[in-house]
Design an enzyme around this catalytic site. Sequence first.
Site, mmCIF file in Angstrom:
data_model
loop_
_atom_site.group_PDB
_atom_site.id
_atom_site.type_symbol
_atom_site.label_atom_id
_atom_site.label_comp_id
_atom_site.label_asym_id
_atom_site.label_seq_id
_atom_site.Cartn_x
_atom_site.Cartn_y
_atom_site.Cartn_z
ATOM 1 N N ASP A 13 1.007 -1.222 0.089
ATOM 2 C CA ASP A 13 -0.019 0.122 0.010
ATOM 3 C C ASP A 13 0.947 1.321 -0.097
ATOM 4 O OD1 ASP A 13 -2.184 1.738 0.706
ATOM 5 O OD2 ASP A 13 -1.474 1.592 2.655
ATOM 6 N N ASP A 15 -0.347 5.331 1.172
ATOM 7 C CA ASP A 15 -0.600 5.962 1.946
ATOM 8 C C ASP A 15 -0.524 5.496 3.535
ATOM 9 O OD1 ASP A 15 -0.851 8.367 0.313
ATOM 10 O OD2 ASP A 15 -2.552 7.277 -0.353
HETATM 11 C C1 XBP Z 1 -5.283 6.202 0.869
HETATM 12 C C2 XBP Z 1 -6.335 7.037 0.463
HETATM 13 C C3 XBP Z 1 -6.034 8.358 -0.588
HETATM 14 C C4 XBP Z 1 -5.347 9.323 -0.193
HETATM 15 C C5 XBP Z 1 -5.631 10.554 -1.222
HETATM 16 O O1 XBP Z 1 -5.604 5.033 1.266
HETATM 17 O O2 XBP Z 1 -7.434 7.076 1.014
HETATM 18 O O3 XBP Z 1 -7.421 8.638 -0.931
HETATM 19 O O4 XBP Z 1 -5.891 10.058 0.990
HETATM 20 O O5 XBP Z 1 -5.190 10.091 -2.661
HETATM 21 P P1 XBP Z 1 -5.050 3.694 1.065
HETATM 22 P P2 XBP Z 1 -6.261 10.654 -3.800
HETATM 23 O O6 XBP Z 1 -3.644 3.906 1.893
HETATM 24 O O7 XBP Z 1 -5.843 2.492 1.803
HETATM 25 O O8 XBP Z 1 -4.574 3.226 -0.618
HETATM 26 O O9 XBP Z 1 -6.523 12.385 -3.373
HETATM 27 O O10 XBP Z 1 -5.076 10.787 -4.784
HETATM 28 O O11 XBP Z 1 -7.425 9.987 -4.213
HETATM 29 MG MG MG Z 2 -2.776 3.091 3.464
#
Ligand code: XBP
Ligand code: MG
Length: 262
Positions: A13, A15
């Site tokens: 993953d 973020d």
């Molecule tokens: C991460 C997210 C993303 C970011 C923003 O979730 O929820 O939406 O916050 O990204 P995960 P965008 O780690 O579970 O993938 O604004 O580019 O959509």
């Molecule tokens: Mg995440």
Amino acid sequence: MPSPAALHAIIFDVDGTLAETERDGHRRAFNQAFGDLGLDWHWDEDLYGELLAVTGGKERILHFIERHSPPLPGAREPTVLARDIHACKTAHFVKLVEEGAISLRPGVKRLIAQARARNITLAIATTTTLDNVTALLRSTLGEDSPGWFAAIGAGDMVRAKKPAPDIYFYVLDKLGLLAGNCIALEDSRNGLRASLAAELPTVITVSSYTRDEDFSGAALVASDLGEPAAPAQALRGKLNESGIIDVALLERILSGARQATG
Ligand code: XBP
Ligand code: MG
């Protein structure tokens, strides 16, 4: 002692897992975009923590409009407004990353290097936008690093974002691998729901917004991947003696998951 199963791929993953991007990355970029578009909106740290229940930036903006009824400019369709804010937000996020505002979490660089040295396939499954992923990889691991990943599943490449498993199915399909030969690394309940629904054994490294979430079903929950000088803490499950999550430990986890599912 179970024999090590073949670990063919590690699926990361982004973020919260590769880097702490949310509080001072995405949140900041959203607020900068609101300002640019003349919106009198502000997402503080607590509000943003609540909004993280919804994955995907455009989806998060629409959820905010629905739930919090903020002042809307003119007669703009919410989906059009969300799309415009999001495009601006992505540009801000990429700029922040290119300026070096975000670094990798402990142990990420080490594990990636070890996996590459052992010819273990690397992949990414994330809800964030592809431009954000490539900018982060380039700024932290070098210009050619996006090429180290055999598959990058991101953002709108699938119809339903996490907690739906679609992005993991997409990546497994691109890799041509079975879930039982891969490990997913996640930081959130939404991510875990997605990886488990794709039948991927999953290791959680909790992040600042997710540490109190329910990680039932994870093979291991740890503070981070650990570094030799700063070992990780196991929050559920067992680390090896060195307190480091490395390829050998991931192989052991995979063997355990195989035995458990027969
Ligand atoms: C991460 C997210 C993303 C970011 C923003 O979730 O929820 O939406 O916050 O990204 P995960 P965008 O780690 O579970 O993938 O604004 O580019 O959509
Ligand atoms: Mg995440």
